[in-house]
Write a protein that holds these residues in place. Structure first.
Motif, PDB file in Angstrom:
ATOM      1  N   PRO A  85       0.841  -1.202   0.000  1.00 15.18           N
ATOM      2  CA  PRO A  85       0.000   0.000   0.000  1.00 15.18           C
ATOM      3  C   PRO A  85       0.879   1.255   0.000  1.00 15.18           C
ATOM      4  N   ALA A  86       0.365   2.317  -0.637  1.00 17.56           N
ATOM      5  CA  ALA A  86       1.171   3.508  -0.881  1.00 17.56           C
ATOM      6  C   ALA A  86       0.477   4.769  -0.390  1.00 17.56           C
ATOM      7  N   CYS A  87       1.231   5.851  -0.368  1.00 12.42           N
ATOM      8  CA  CYS A  87       0.676   7.167  -0.071  1.00 12.42           C
ATOM      9  C   CYS A  87      -0.413   7.460  -1.104  1.00 12.42           C
ATOM     10  N   VAL A  88      -1.529   8.008  -0.666  1.00 15.17           N
ATOM     11  CA  VAL A  88      -2.641   8.249  -1.570  1.00 15.17           C
ATOM     12  C   VAL A  88      -2.502   9.583  -2.297  1.00 15.17           C
ATOM     13  N   ARG A  89      -2.071  10.613  -1.589  1.00 18.01           N
ATOM     14  CA  ARG A  89      -1.970  11.947  -2.190  1.00 18.01           C
ATOM     15  C   ARG A  89      -0.573  12.513  -1.973  1.00 18.01           C
ATOM     16  N   ILE A  90      -0.035  13.121  -3.034  1.00 18.63           N
ATOM     17  CA  ILE A  90       1.284  13.740  -2.979  1.00 18.63           C
ATOM     18  C   ILE A  90       1.184  15.131  -3.607  1.00 18.63           C
TER      19      ILE A  90
END
Length: 165
Positions: A74-79
């Protein structure tokens, strides 16, 4: 039905020639951007050794990348544009090869196991629409041959994906 083939190449340019050929076949006849992003990230993750993440972020709102299809943890959703390697690649409108993410100012640690990163902006008509992002647990995993190959992958993806991102 498409089946990825193991790529046995003697050098990186030849490897990427074969990977590009496989991706062109996989995306042939499909224009949906999300479906193509899902298959592109899956093919990259399956065939490119030494990765722990491969996927897309799309510029959905001004100044913000939003997670798209990927393979890995799973990853960061917003950058935010300008933050981390992905945000910096968007702001600069150029690919970034980061040998050691721990040395990159402002790196965002979505996965503490990632040590190197390659990010290629997806550009259409001069506008950045998102990025193709690869992470590796190995410092120095990516080089200019990888950058050139993944830029080609991004171009194939963009040419096939005519539906809105």
């Amino acid at each position: 039905m498409f089946a990825a083939r193991t790529i046995e190449a003697s050098d990186k340019p030849a490897f990427y020639d074969e990977l590009c050929s496989q991706l062109s076949g996989l995306l042939h006849g499909e224009s949906d951007a999300i479906a193509n992003a899902a298959n592109t990230s899956a093919l990259i993750f399956q065939t490119l050794p030494g990765l722990n993440w491969a996927g897309f972020y799309f510029l959905k709102e001004p100044g913000e990348l939003v997670l798209g299809p990927f393979q890995g943890k799973p990853a960061c959703v917003r950058i935010a544009v300008g933050r981390g390697v992905c945000g910096a690649a968007v702001a600069r409108k150029e690919p970034l090869v980061v040998e050691d993410v721990y040395a990159f100012p402002g790196h965002i640690f979505c996965d503490g196991d990632s040590r190197s990163e390659l990010v290629v902006p997806l550009i259409r008509d001069g506008a950045v629409l998102g990025v193709l992002d690869l992470d590796s647990p190995t410092t120095g995993r990516f080089d200019n041959d990888d950058r050139a190959g993944i830029e080609r992958i991004g171009q194939i993806y963009m040419a096939a994906s005519s539906s809105a991102l």
